[in-house]
Design an enzyme around this catalytic site. Sequence first.
Site, PDB file in Angstrom:
ATOM      1  N   SER A  31       0.813  -1.219   0.000  1.00  0.00           N
ATOM      2  CA  SER A  31       0.000   0.000   0.000  1.00  0.00           C
ATOM      3  C   SER A  31       0.841   1.261   0.000  1.00  0.00           C
ATOM      4  CB  SER A  31      -0.890   0.028   1.245  1.00  0.00           C
ATOM      5  OG  SER A  31      -1.691  -1.114   1.280  1.00  0.00           O
ATOM      6  N   HIS A  62      -3.363   1.158  -5.391  1.00  0.00           N
ATOM      7  CA  HIS A  62      -2.653   0.048  -6.012  1.00  0.00           C
ATOM      8  C   HIS A  62      -2.851   0.084  -7.521  1.00  0.00           C
ATOM      9  CE1 HIS A  62      -2.280  -2.791  -2.289  1.00  0.00           C
ATOM     10  NE2 HIS A  62      -1.641  -1.658  -2.147  1.00  0.00           N
ATOM     11  N   HIS A  84      -6.098  -8.459  -1.315  1.00  0.00           N
ATOM     12  CA  HIS A  84      -6.106  -8.790   0.109  1.00  0.00           C
ATOM     13  C   HIS A  84      -7.310  -9.664   0.454  1.00  0.00           C
ATOM     14  CE1 HIS A  84      -3.818  -4.983  -0.144  1.00  0.00           C
ATOM     15  NE2 HIS A  84      -3.146  -5.428   0.902  1.00  0.00           N
ATOM     16  N   TYR A  86      -9.157  -9.138   2.961  1.00  0.00           N
ATOM     17  CA  TYR A  86     -10.248  -8.274   3.443  1.00  0.00           C
ATOM     18  C   TYR A  86     -11.123  -7.729   2.312  1.00  0.00           C
ATOM     19  CZ  TYR A  86      -7.019  -4.315   2.560  1.00  0.00           C
ATOM     20  OH  TYR A  86      -6.151  -3.431   2.000  1.00  0.00           O
ATOM     21  N   GLU A  87     -10.629  -7.828   1.081  1.00  0.00           N
ATOM     22  CA  GLU A  87     -11.457  -7.397  -0.053  1.00  0.00           C
ATOM     23  C   GLU A  87     -12.436  -8.492  -0.464  1.00  0.00           C
ATOM     24  OE1 GLU A  87      -8.477  -4.683  -2.682  1.00  0.00           O
ATOM     25  OE2 GLU A  87      -7.737  -6.632  -2.074  1.00  0.00           O
ATOM     26  N   ALA A 114       2.838  -1.961   4.190  1.00  0.00           N
ATOM     27  CA  ALA A 114       2.737  -0.904   5.194  1.00  0.00           C
ATOM     28  C   ALA A 114       2.329  -1.591   6.498  1.00  0.00           C
ATOM     29  CB  ALA A 114       1.677   0.107   4.782  1.00  0.00           C
ATOM     30  N   MET A 212      -1.796  -6.254   7.213  1.00  0.00           N
ATOM     31  CA  MET A 212      -2.890  -7.060   6.660  1.00  0.00           C
ATOM     32  C   MET A 212      -2.509  -7.847   5.403  1.00  0.00           C
ATOM     33  SD  MET A 212      -5.971  -4.304   7.175  1.00  0.00           S
ATOM     34  CE  MET A 212      -6.101  -3.330   8.701  1.00  0.00           C
ATOM     35  N   SER A 213      -1.237  -8.178   5.254  1.00  0.00           N
ATOM     36  CA  SER A 213      -0.825  -8.876   4.013  1.00  0.00           C
ATOM     37  C   SER A 213       0.415  -9.728   4.265  1.00  0.00           C
ATOM     38  CB  SER A 213      -0.517  -7.832   2.925  1.00  0.00           C
ATOM     39  OG  SER A 213       0.645  -7.091   3.281  1.00  0.00           O
ATOM     40  N   ASN A 236       2.700   3.943  11.069  1.00  0.00           N
ATOM     41  CA  ASN A 236       2.023   4.451  12.282  1.00  0.00           C
ATOM     42  C   ASN A 236       2.415   3.578  13.467  1.00  0.00           C
ATOM     43  OD1 ASN A 236       0.128   2.529  10.604  1.00  0.00           O
ATOM     44  ND2 ASN A 236      -0.502   2.278  12.743  1.00  0.00           N
ATOM     45  N   HIS A 249      -6.898   4.933   7.221  1.00  0.00           N
ATOM     46  CA  HIS A 249      -6.287   4.354   6.018  1.00  0.00           C
ATOM     47  C   HIS A 249      -5.614   5.433   5.146  1.00  0.00           C
ATOM     48  CE1 HIS A 249      -5.602   1.673   2.686  1.00  0.00           C
ATOM     49  NE2 HIS A 249      -6.266   2.477   1.888  1.00  0.00           N
TER      50      HIS A 249
END
Length: 278
Positions: A31, A62, A84, A86-87, A114, A212-213, A236, A249
């Site tokens: 990301s 992306h 991902h 989550y998609e 990230a 998340m990846s 972060n 995000h």
Amino acid sequence: MTEVVHIQAAVEAIDSAAAGFRPRLGIVLGSGLDACADAVTNTVDISYGDIPGFPRPAVDSHAGQLRLGTLGDVPVAVLRGRAHVYEGHALVDVVRPVRTLARLGCTSVILTNAAGSLRPAVEPGRLMMITDHINWSGLNPLTGPNLPDLGARFIDMTTAYDPELRRQLSTAASRVRLDLAEGVYCWYPGPSFETPAEIRAFKSLGADAVGMSTVPECIALRHMGVRVAGISTITNLAAGLGTGAALDHADVMTKGAAMADKLARLLSAFAREAIDVL
Ligand code: HPA
């Protein structure tokens, strides 16, 4: 169609767009990190939409494009964007692009992402080399009948992040005076960010960063015997560790984009440093 046939179809589509090109190193850009692909020269770009079976990433930063070319003198294949879980993508679709890179000839792949830091001393803006991971999701891309054409049923994960590639990344970082932290990456499938209680739990489990990846791709590549390295861009401090401001995000994207240059410097230095072992 079996998965192996899907991968073969993707390989053939790429071969017909770039006949005879054999990448040795694969790079997956996470990301906000898309601008890293600018460091590649002699490029051929292929949209994911033109590669059968490649999932379209929905996250807007992306690019959804495969870039073939050279980084330094190393022939590379760069995945600009990933799908991902989550998609709503199935894990088999999430890992198909990296499996395709392996079939194209990549014997090493660098996964980037990230991530949120669990160590306040590793602040946003830093790069962290992944030394190991924790698969918090309980999901695994190898679930289901094994694909013996790709690898064995049970695979060792003792050195999932290749020691030689890690050495080369450390050397490359010091050559270009980049401060490279090291740590354990924890996969949280999202799309909600973690709660502060979850972050405390991950910390006590030994995690240094969360995102998340990356973990599904690492597992699928190790299944195929491909050497893996991983770099997190710390965007972060994880939930509950920062100022108390909500995680957002858009902030992750902005911070990631601001670090793309740094990551590109590291990847270019790595390609120079590691050329003999790739
Ligand atoms: N948590 C999960 N994924 C992330 C984070 C985070 O804090 N930052 C960037 N990706």
